[in-house]
Write a protein that holds these residues in place. Structure first.
Motif, PDB file in Angstrom:
ATOM      1  N   PHE A   1      -0.281  -9.056 -33.189  1.00 49.25           N
ATOM      2  CA  PHE A   1      -0.667  -9.692 -31.926  1.00 49.25           C
ATOM      3  C   PHE A   1      -0.880 -11.190 -32.123  1.00 49.25           C
ATOM      4  CE2 PHE A   1      -3.914 -11.167 -28.926  1.00 49.25           C
ATOM      5  CZ  PHE A   1      -3.316 -10.833 -27.715  1.00 49.25           C
ATOM      6  N   PHE A   2      -1.645 -11.550 -33.140  1.00 57.57           N
ATOM      7  CA  PHE A   2      -1.887 -12.973 -33.391  1.00 57.57           C
ATOM      8  C   PHE A   2      -0.614 -13.659 -33.902  1.00 57.57           C
ATOM      9  CE2 PHE A   2      -6.308 -11.380 -33.559  1.00 57.57           C
ATOM     10  CZ  PHE A   2      -6.883 -12.251 -32.652  1.00 57.57           C
ATOM     11  N   GLY A   3       0.216 -12.907 -34.602  1.00 59.96           N
ATOM     12  CA  GLY A   3       1.499 -13.467 -35.026  1.00 59.96           C
ATOM     13  C   GLY A   3       2.383 -13.788 -33.836  1.00 59.96           C
ATOM     14  N   ALA A   4       2.369 -12.937 -32.814  1.00 60.44           N
ATOM     15  CA  ALA A   4       3.170 -13.177 -31.611  1.00 60.44           C
ATOM     16  C   ALA A   4       2.698 -14.426 -30.869  1.00 60.44           C
ATOM     17  CB  ALA A   4       3.116 -11.963 -30.695  1.00 60.44           C
ATOM     18  N   ILE A   5       1.394 -14.690 -30.911  1.00 58.53           N
ATOM     19  CA  ILE A   5       0.871 -15.904 -30.274  1.00 58.53           C
ATOM     20  C   ILE A   5       1.447 -17.139 -30.960  1.00 58.53           C
ATOM     21  CG2 ILE A   5      -1.216 -17.281 -29.890  1.00 58.53           C
ATOM     22  CD1 ILE A   5      -2.753 -14.678 -29.519  1.00 58.53           C
ATOM     23  N   VAL A   6       1.462 -17.133 -32.285  1.00 57.74           N
ATOM     24  CA  VAL A   6       2.030 -18.263 -33.032  1.00 57.74           C
ATOM     25  C   VAL A   6       3.524 -18.395 -32.736  1.00 57.74           C
ATOM     26  CG1 VAL A   6       2.467 -19.226 -35.318  1.00 57.74           C
ATOM     27  CG2 VAL A   6       0.309 -18.043 -34.867  1.00 57.74           C
ATOM     28  N   ALA A   7       4.241 -17.274 -32.714  1.00 50.82           N
ATOM     29  CA  ALA A   7       5.690 -17.293 -32.490  1.00 50.82           C
ATOM     30  C   ALA A   7       6.051 -17.774 -31.086  1.00 50.82           C
ATOM     31  CB  ALA A   7       6.277 -15.912 -32.727  1.00 50.82           C
ATOM     32  N   SER A   8       5.083 -17.774 -30.163  1.00 51.05           N
ATOM     33  CA  SER A   8       5.329 -18.220 -28.792  1.00 51.05           C
ATOM     34  C   SER A   8       5.087 -19.721 -28.614  1.00 51.05           C
ATOM     35  CB  SER A   8       4.415 -17.453 -27.825  1.00 51.05           C
ATOM     36  OG  SER A   8       4.639 -16.065 -27.891  1.00 51.05           O
ATOM     37  N   ALA A   9       4.634 -20.383 -29.654  1.00 53.96           N
ATOM     38  CA  ALA A   9       4.283 -21.804 -29.562  1.00 53.96           C
ATOM     39  C   ALA A   9       5.534 -22.678 -29.441  1.00 53.96           C
ATOM     40  CB  ALA A   9       3.477 -22.205 -30.794  1.00 53.96           C
ATOM     41  N   PRO A  10       5.371 -23.951 -29.036  1.00 55.75           N
ATOM     42  CA  PRO A  10       6.508 -24.880 -28.976  1.00 55.75           C
ATOM     43  C   PRO A  10       7.148 -25.061 -30.351  1.00 55.75           C
ATOM     44  CG  PRO A  10       4.640 -25.761 -27.767  1.00 55.75           C
ATOM     45  CD  PRO A  10       4.133 -24.555 -28.511  1.00 55.75           C
ATOM     46  N   THR A  11       8.414 -25.445 -30.348  1.00 55.87           N
ATOM     47  CA  THR A  11       9.182 -25.575 -31.590  1.00 55.87           C
ATOM     48  C   THR A  11       8.511 -26.516 -32.585  1.00 55.87           C
ATOM     49  OG1 THR A  11      11.250 -25.146 -30.414  1.00 55.87           O
ATOM     50  CG2 THR A  11      11.414 -26.223 -32.552  1.00 55.87           C
TER      51      THR A  11
END
Length: 567
Positions: free
Chosen positions: A194-204
């Motif tokens: 879940f927390f990994g998905a938050i990071v993966a959703s960040a700007p490039t």
């Protein structure tokens, strides 16, 4: 202010056939008109048939940072140590690893050459479609695309599961009466992803900076762990020599019921999994500057650096491990933690395991980044149900956020396999190994056979070694595909609990995807399709008319690649 001339816009006309690429628009006398000046990266992606949708904020170093984080040497070695030791003992992490690395490097170099020629996020599947016989390009690219997607989809859940297992192993180390339940492992894994998905959703740009820091941590933690294993072990205090003898460290101890040679090949599952992250630069190449050179360089750099460092680290383990059998069968349930517990004080075990846990978390969100780009690129071509949602780029982050969370949700469903025991969830690791190398090698096979005379190499290529390297990589994978489906035991000893469920998990999934194509998807999927607006595609006959229209509205026109002078 009224005396100032109006600022003119500059339109660019790109002739696809003038570009040194093979694409869905090649040999159709097509020109692409865009309302701005373009650089080489945008020119290439346009010629491949796609509009530029991401910001190119990855450099060679930050691209390498993502792939090295996905590679995650320390957590990958820790998570797959069972496959190395439980088949052939120390040989699996010493000379067996070296042999496996030769095959992996051949695959990496061949794939890097293809990445330079087809620098798009769906590169493996796109390259397959461009190099396959026209009659079969749809089914072949469909097969490669789904094989690679299954790899990406299972990557983050399996890494997170390994991370959760190490966290709970530490708990057991401190409290021997504690035994983690499947429910606790599942919830821990869910939180990590879940927390990994938050990071993966960040700007490039954020992702690039985070992965740069992650790369530094990987190298620092790996070095500290290496030094502590060699210099800080307690073997002497246990009445043992500081290091194992050469025969013991390089010994092949067959724990399977198969011949030694086959058992050694089965242990390659570990090296294939450890090294499976080097393809990540391919999937983020549309966010990388100077992609045709930086992407293949990052691929080879990741594979070679990872191979050398991984061998050195595992060599240290082979020379310090006390008992291979005890490490495999320890009640802690995690061979790496069990190995550390054999040679170190409890505090040092906790420290080094914590390093692996931190890097495993970094690895999980890096896997999610690559997976989301794969889902995005394949959805852009209509490969998935509800593709329009997964190919949507969030206007705030300029990243495919929907794709990130779709993968996360499916990953949670896959993790339910752990309630069936360790054997079904272990099959996810096998999918990561076999699925990745099937998808890596299929376009390589086409490049050295059917497309041998038509392939247009990019600026990074193998030259006269291309065919040799391609045949070596193809032969290696052809041998490994059946081997990865073998169980450790045979006959009556091959019970459901000991079965290698790769046959069901991977090949069953691939069968369903092919069945779907045959029954319905062939009606809507014909291969990669351009997402460039039709009004921006013109023929040679219409070029002058388009130029006149642009000039008449007061804008300038530049023909890309011909000169810097305006038309």
């Amino acid at each position: 202010m009224s005396d100032l001339n109006a600022v003119k816009s500059t339109a660019t006309i790109l002739t696809v056939d003038d570009m040194n690429v093979t694409s869905m628009l090649s040999n159709r006398s097509k020109k692409i008109v865009v309302d701005h000046a373009i650089d080489e990266d945008e020119a290439v992606i346009l010629a491949l048939g796609y509009k530029q949708e991401f910001k190119r904020e990855f450099s060679l170093f930050t691209t390498f940072g993502v792939s090295f984080s996905v590679l995650g040497l320390l957590p990958s070695i820790a998570s797959t140590l069972w496959y190395s030791l439980a088949y052939v003992g120390n040989a699996g992490i010493t000379w067996g690893y070296l042999i496996g690395m030769f095959g992996v490097m051949c695959v990496a170099c061949s794939m890097a050459e293809i990445a330079s020629a087809f620098p798009t996020s769906g590169g493996l599947y796109y390259a397959t479609a461009m190099m396959a016989p026209p009659k079969y390009k749809a089914i072949m690219s469909w097969f490669v695309g789904w094989s690679n997607y299954f790899v990406q989809l299972t990557g983050a859940p399996s890494v997170a599961w390994g991370c959760a297992s190490m966290i709970l192993a530490l708990k057991t180390l401190n409290d021997p009466t504690y035994t983690p339940t499947n429910g606790q492992t599942y919830l821990m894994t869910m939180c990590i992803t879940f927390f990994g998905a938050i990071v993966a959703s960040a700007p490039t740009k954020w992702i690039a900076n985070i992965n740069s820091a992650s790369t530094v941590l990987n190298l620092i933690f790996l070095f500290i762990s290496f030094v502590m294993i060699l210099g800080g072990n307690t073997r002497v205090e246990q009445g043992l020599p500081k290091f194992n003898s050469n025969p013991f460290a390089w010994e092949l101890e067959n724990f399977t019921e198969w011949p030694d040679g086959l058992a050694l090949l089965m242990s390659f599952m570990a090296v294939l999994w450890i090294m499976s992250g080097y393809d990540s630069p391919f999937h983020i190449c549309e966010e990388c500057s100077n992609a045709q050179t930086a992407t293949p360089t990052a691929i080879v750099l990741t594979a070679s650096t990872g191979g050398v460092l991984g061998f050195a680290f595992q060599l240290a383990m082979a020379y310090t491990i006390v008992s291979v059998d005890d490490a495999i069968n320890d009640d802690l349930g995690q061979p790496y933690v069990a190995f550390l517990n054999q040679i170190m004080t409890k505090k040092r075990v906790q420290t080094l395991t914590s390093f692996a846990i931190i890097l495993a978390f970094n690895m999980s969100f890096s896997c999610m980044i690559a997976a989301s780009r794969v889902l995005f690129s394949y959805s852009r071509d209509g490969c998935f149900p509800f593709s329009k949602y997964w190919s949507y780029v969030n206007p705030i982050t300029d990243t495919p956020v929907n794709a990130v969370w779709a993968n996360w949700f499916i990953g949670q469903l896959l993790l339910l396999l752990m309630f069936g025991g360790e054997t079904p969830i272990d099959a996810i690791f096998s999918v990561g190994a076999i699925g990745s190398f099937v998808s890596f090698t299929f376009p390589v096979l086409l490049r050295i056979t059917y497309a041998k005379s038509t392939f247009k190499p990019g600026p990074w290529n193998l030259g006269k070694f291309s065919l040799i390297c391609g045949w070596c990589s193809t032969a290696f994978v052809a041998v490994m595909i059946p081997v990865l489906n073998f169980p450790q035991y045979k006959g009556a000893d091959n019970t459901p609990d000991m079965m290698n469920w790769t046959v069901v998990v991977y090949w069953g999934s691939m069968f369903l995807s092919i069945l779907w194509f045959v029954v319905y998807a062939h009606k809507i999927y014909k291969g990669p399709k351009s997402n460039i607006d039709g009004k921006n595609l013109v023929s040679d006959e219409d070029e002058n008319e388009v130029i006149d229209a642009i000039v008449s509205r007061g804008d300038d026109v530049v023909k890309y690649g011909e000169s810097d002078e305006k038309v």
